[in-house]
Write an enzyme that holds these catalytic residues in place. Structure first.
Site, PDB file in Angstrom:
ATOM      1  CD  GLU A  43       8.734 -52.660   3.919  1.00 44.73           C
ATOM      2  OE1 GLU A  43       9.209 -53.968   3.229  1.00 44.73           O
ATOM      3  OE2 GLU A  43       7.946 -52.785   3.893  1.00 44.73           O
ATOM      4  CE  LYS A 134       6.622 -57.016   6.895  1.00 43.64           C
ATOM      5  NZ  LYS A 134       7.067 -57.422   5.827  1.00 43.64           N
TER       6      LYS A 134
END
Length: 214
Positions: A43, A134
């Protein structure tokens, strides 16, 4: 099918590295060091200067790789989400939920992982088509909160970020998360140019995840 394939890769990766850095070059080198150590979820955050170029470079280098999955993090709005997707990002991560970003990701069949802290935010995200929430910052809660969220909403797929370490990673997975996001602990050596150090720590995380997944 594209979106489901990417979600499968994210779950198989298990540990998603939050790649920050003071330059594009550092982020790219860190990413290669992570992959060398067995961490295949990358990421690349938009706090990295020229993050888009880093994402594009990595997307080209790992194109066709069945395990490595390259995404963009710290995406704050739909314009940035679309630019990241055009650069080759396979998933988009935000610190907060943003409806316009969710819609653009759905349009391109790209998983959107927004940061949520409350059951209300999570419900809103699910209604917008989000597949993985998340939990951010995970350090505020700890693994025990997962069952609290999943009791009323067992369909939640949660990825905690912040507060995940080698010591507590197994506890998070035991609590029922689908993946974990790890940043600072994993990439600390990169700040001094020690990319072999990044690989060494990545190996520890990859081995721990392999042990948990048995």
């Amino acid at each position: 099918m594209k979106k489901q394939e990417i979600l499968n890769k994210l779950e198989a990766a298990g540990v998603i590295a939050v790649v920050r850095g003071s330059s594009k070059d550092e982020a790219v080198k860190s990413s290669h060091a992570l992959v060398a150590g067995g961490i295949v979820g990358l990421e690349v955050t938009y706090t990295v200067p020229n993050a888009q170029e880093a994402i594009a470079e990595l997307a080209v280098q790992y194109k066709g790789d069945e395990k490595v999955v390259v995404g963009a993090g710290t995406v704050l709005d739909a314009v940035t989400a679309r630019l990241a997707i055009m650069a080759g990002a396979e998933f988009i991560v935000s610190p907060t939920f943003d409806l316009a970003s969710a819609e653009i990701c759905n349009l391109y069949q790209i998983p959107y992982l927004p940061g949520c802290m409350t059951i209300t935010e999570m419900k809103t995200a699910l209604k917008a088509g989000v597949d993985i929430i998340k939990l951010f910052p995970g350090s505020v809660y700890g693994p025990s909160i997962v069952s609290g969220f999943k009791a009323p909403m067992p369909q939640l797929n949660i990825m905690p970020t912040g507060g995940v370490s080698l010591e507590n990673m197994a506890d998070w997975f035991k609590a029922g998360v689908v993946a974990v996001g790890v940043g600072g602990n994993l990439l600390a050596p990169a700040a001094t140019g020690d990319f072999d150090g990044v690989t060494a720590i990545a190996k520890q995380y990859a081995e721990k995840f392999a042990e948990i997944s048995k």
